[in-house]
Enzyme design. Sequence first.
Site, PDB file in Angstrom:
ATOM      1  N   HIS A 270       0.832  -1.208   0.000  1.00 55.37           N
ATOM      2  CA  HIS A 270       0.000   0.000   0.000  1.00 55.37           C
ATOM      3  C   HIS A 270       0.876   1.271   0.000  1.00 55.37           C
ATOM      4  CE1 HIS A 270      -3.703   2.296   1.183  1.00 55.37           C
ATOM      5  NE2 HIS A 270      -2.802   3.114   1.679  1.00 55.37           N
ATOM      6  N   GLU A 271       1.780   1.341   0.969  1.00 53.72           N
ATOM      7  CA  GLU A 271       2.642   2.534   1.049  1.00 53.72           C
ATOM      8  C   GLU A 271       3.566   2.600  -0.176  1.00 53.72           C
ATOM      9  OE1 GLU A 271       1.714   4.656   3.092  1.00 53.72           O
ATOM     10  OE2 GLU A 271       0.538   3.365   4.418  1.00 53.72           O
ATOM     11  N   HIS A 274       1.751   4.400  -2.860  1.00 50.28           N
ATOM     12  CA  HIS A 274       1.848   5.852  -2.651  1.00 50.28           C
ATOM     13  C   HIS A 274       3.225   6.344  -3.117  1.00 50.28           C
ATOM     14  CE1 HIS A 274      -1.856   6.705  -0.546  1.00 50.28           C
ATOM     15  NE2 HIS A 274      -1.624   5.821   0.416  1.00 50.28           N
ATOM     16  N   GLU A 299      -4.749   7.705  -2.977  1.00 51.59           N
ATOM     17  CA  GLU A 299      -5.258   6.442  -2.428  1.00 51.59           C
ATOM     18  C   GLU A 299      -5.597   5.451  -3.547  1.00 51.59           C
ATOM     19  OE1 GLU A 299      -4.776   6.347   0.654  1.00 51.59           O
ATOM     20  OE2 GLU A 299      -5.824   4.538   1.264  1.00 51.59           O
TER      21      GLU A 299
HETATM   22 ZN    ZN Z   1      -3.062   5.196   1.860  1.00 46.16          ZN
END
Ligand code: ZN
Length: 505
Positions: A270-271, A274, A299
């Site tokens: 997830h990170e 980003h 997101e």
């Molecule tokens: Zn996030």
Amino acid sequence: MSNDSALATLNEQSKEISLLAHTGALLGWDQETYMPPAAIEERGQQQALISALIHQRITSDTLGKALEDLGVSEATPFGRGDLSWNDQRSLRALMRAYTRHKKIPEKFVREEAATASSAQAAWIKAREANDFQAFLPHLEKTVELSLQKAEYLGYKNEAYDALLDQYEPDSKAEDVARAFTSLAKELVPLVEAIVAKPAPDDSFLQKSYPLPDQEAFSKHILTAMGYDFSMGRLDVVAHPFCTTLGRKDVRTTTHYYEKDFTKSLYSVIHEGGHALYEMGFADDLPDSLADGTSLGIHESQSRTWENMIGRSRPFWQKNFAELKTAFPSQLAGVSADDVWRAVNKVEKSLIRIYADEVTYSLHIMLRFNLELSLMRKDLKPRDIPAAWNDESKRLLGIVPPTDADGCMQDVHWSMGGIGYFPTYALGNLYGAMFMEKAQSDIPDLWTRVGNGDLATLRGWLKTNIHAFGSAKTPQELLQDVCGKPLDHSAFMSYLKKKYTELYQL
Ligand code: ZN
């Protein structure tokens, strides 16, 4: 001032604002990773000084004058038409920052910060004691300040638009509400159909997975995604995040749990999603545009990697062998498909941050509906617990036994972050829309993912989304990439297809 010298002034100011912001981010990163506890007080002062310097730069007369000289106003955000595309977009971004900061009086900014700080402290205690009444005065103050802030910022239709606009530029509550309502209509029955089926066995995830092996596997996946360790790091923190410390310095963090390797793995992916966004800005993108265009678009990148790629069958068909080499005894008798099923387990749950990708958006809609009612003054803060429980029953089919596990579970409202929540679910909708287009542009995308080629998708995201930074608004990006405005149908098709296969619906 001539065009050239006005532009030079703006570039210089933007550069300094960006340097200050990255310096502030470095202080924040250090605070969460390696800072000794005794340093906290001075660190707070350092951070406050950086914030004040940034505010001074953004609202300076020098910046205002240069924008004026270039013919930039709220009505003419691109200035005079004879500038390059990048310069025009940069002017719009600077004008936006300048006017927003100018509209809010400094006295209000201080009151808002002080309220957030005391409300957050009160929220921690009230949640521990499950005492909503103790939190209520703080919540009332937060709501009052949010309404006041909306008045300062200004809006056409409703107060909520002004708050949403801080996180999702140019988005309107009405459009979000329309998309969410359509989504809920299809999502609620899908959840019911899934939970009526037997749940997959995920007991093997709770065996012991030594942390150094988890770290090695996480770094292997991050590298495969295209995360560049020559301009980044992966460190351990209490609550994982990604932060940008420079044009060539984008850091990720995680938290390892010995009894469940998936918690850290998916937080890393997830990170990492980003981080790829922040690492993917075009080299010639002006400093004023080297940022994600909105929280929702940001997101969309993290969730695409985490859920659509990292929880896909081809991903596990490729990566299971490596995982099993790292954890042979823990995964004895387990297959790639067993892992794929386990990491996609769906259940009705109370806590948003632990929710699966199917029920997650329902948790967000609940919060969005209440926020909208608060800002329309149809709901009073004191009536939130009852309204929360009603919405929870309607959308998730469960009622929290306590306010601590219900309306007091998130930090956002204590921080004054009304308008923030919808960006999480918007990320799901945007991500599915982008992926629909990526799959049509790259017909063998899933074969590639199954062969370990994540670079092709990363390249597509970089070319179509990342390179532009905040030069395009979320709506412009959707229009340019997908040819249509926000719509829930791509996300719903994705979920239906995936979960029909997983749960044999
Ligand atoms: Zn996030």
